[in-house]
Design a protein around this motif. Structure first.
Motif, PDB file in Angstrom:
ATOM      1  N   GLY A 163       0.805  -1.217   0.000  1.00  0.00           N
ATOM      2  CA  GLY A 163       0.000   0.000   0.000  1.00  0.00           C
ATOM      3  C   GLY A 163       0.830   1.255   0.000  1.00  0.00           C
ATOM      4  N   THR A 164       0.189   2.341   0.433  1.00  0.00           N
ATOM      5  CA  THR A 164       0.825   3.651   0.398  1.00  0.00           C
ATOM      6  C   THR A 164       0.597   4.423   1.690  1.00  0.00           C
ATOM      7  OG1 THR A 164      -1.138   4.653  -0.596  1.00  0.00           O
ATOM      8  CG2 THR A 164       0.573   3.891  -2.111  1.00  0.00           C
ATOM      9  N   ILE A 165       1.515   5.313   1.966  1.00  0.00           N
ATOM     10  CA  ILE A 165       1.362   6.307   3.033  1.00  0.00           C
ATOM     11  C   ILE A 165       1.797   7.635   2.418  1.00  0.00           C
ATOM     12  CG2 ILE A 165       2.067   7.102   5.316  1.00  0.00           C
ATOM     13  CD1 ILE A 165       2.821   4.177   5.945  1.00  0.00           C
ATOM     14  N   ASN A 166       0.907   8.623   2.484  1.00  0.00           N
ATOM     15  CA  ASN A 166       1.192   9.946   1.955  1.00  0.00           C
ATOM     16  C   ASN A 166       1.169  10.955   3.098  1.00  0.00           C
ATOM     17  OD1 ASN A 166       1.175   9.296  -0.953  1.00  0.00           O
ATOM     18  ND2 ASN A 166      -0.955   8.784  -0.541  1.00  0.00           N
ATOM     19  N   CYS A 167       2.299  11.619   3.302  1.00  0.00           N
ATOM     20  CA  CYS A 167       2.390  12.642   4.335  1.00  0.00           C
ATOM     21  C   CYS A 167       2.206  14.018   3.712  1.00  0.00           C
ATOM     22  CB  CYS A 167       3.755  12.573   5.019  1.00  0.00           C
ATOM     23  SG  CYS A 167       3.989  11.042   5.953  1.00  0.00           S
ATOM     24  N   PRO A 168       1.578  14.903   4.464  1.00  0.00           N
ATOM     25  CA  PRO A 168       1.346  16.244   3.927  1.00  0.00           C
ATOM     26  C   PRO A 168       2.648  17.040   3.788  1.00  0.00           C
ATOM     27  CG  PRO A 168       0.510  16.057   6.163  1.00  0.00           C
ATOM     28  CD  PRO A 168       1.033  14.722   5.763  1.00  0.00           C
TER      29      PRO A 168
END
Length: 168
Positions: A163-168
Motif C-alpha cells: 500500500g501507500t502512506i502519503n504525508c502532507p
C-alpha cells in the motif's frame, strides 16, 4: 550453536539495537493523543532527523496479509519528516498505534535511512523488524513525503504489507 539459533539471536540483537535507536530518536509530545498529528517518529543511525510536525492529515492505505490480516486505511497516524545531516534531504517517517488502526498492536513505525527503509511492527502476533534496501519492495516519492510498499516482513510467520502512506 546451530544456524537457526544463531539467526534468531542475531535478529533479537538487531531488534534491541533498532528499538534503542528508534526510542533515542523518537519522541511523543506530552499530552498528545492517538489522533494528534503532532507525534514524532525519528530515523536512526547517522541521520539524526529534525522533526517537522504538520497539521494536515496523513493518508494511509495499507493491507497486511498472512498470519494477521489487517487493513489500515484512513487519516490516522503521525508523519514526521526529518532531514539528513549529510545533505539536508528530507527523510520519511511515519508511526501509528492500535488506537489509530484496530488490530495494529503496539504500533508500526516506518523510518527512512539513506538508501533504505526500517519497518518495525509491534504486533502481539507478528512482531517484526524489517530492513529493506532500495529496490526491495518500496519506493519513496521524489520529495520523500510518500512511500509505496509491497514487501514481505521479516518475522517468524508469513506476513506481507502492500500500500501507500502519503504525508502532507
Amino acid at each position: 550453536m546451530n544456524a537457526r539459533r544463531h539467526q534468531w539471536t542475531t535478529l533479537a540483537v538487531l531488534t534491541v539495537i533498532a528499538a534503542a535507536a528508534l526510542s533515542a530518536c523518537s519522541s511523543t509530545p506530552a499530552g498528545s493523543t492517538a489522533t494528534s498529528p503532532h507525534a514524532s517518529v525519528g530515523g536512526g543511525g547517522s541521520t539524526a532527523p529534525t522533526s517537522t510536525p504538520t497539521a494536515a492529515a496523513v493518508s494511509v492505505d495499507l493491507v497486511f496479509t498472512g498470519t494477521l490480516p489487517l487493513t489500515a486505511k484512513g487519516s490516522a497516524g503521525q508523519c514526521t519528516l526529518g532531514h539528513s545531516l549529510a545533505d539536508g534531504s528530507i527523510l520519511f517517517g511515519f508511526g501509528a498505534k492500535e488506537a489509530d488502526y484496530p488490530g495494529l498492536g503496539d504500533g508500526i513505525y516506518l523510518n527512512e535511512e539513506p538508501g533504505s527503509l526500517v519497518l518495525k511492527w509491534l504486533s502481539s502476533v507478528v512482531p517484526s523488524l524489517t530492513f529493506l534496501t532500495d529496490g526491495q519492495g518500496f519506493t519513496y516519492s521524489s520529495d520523500h513525503k510518500s512511500i509505496t510498499i509491497d514487501a514481505d516482513l521479516q518475522s517468524n510467520v508469513p506476513e506481507h504489507v502492500k500500500g501507500t502512506i502519503n504525508c502532507p
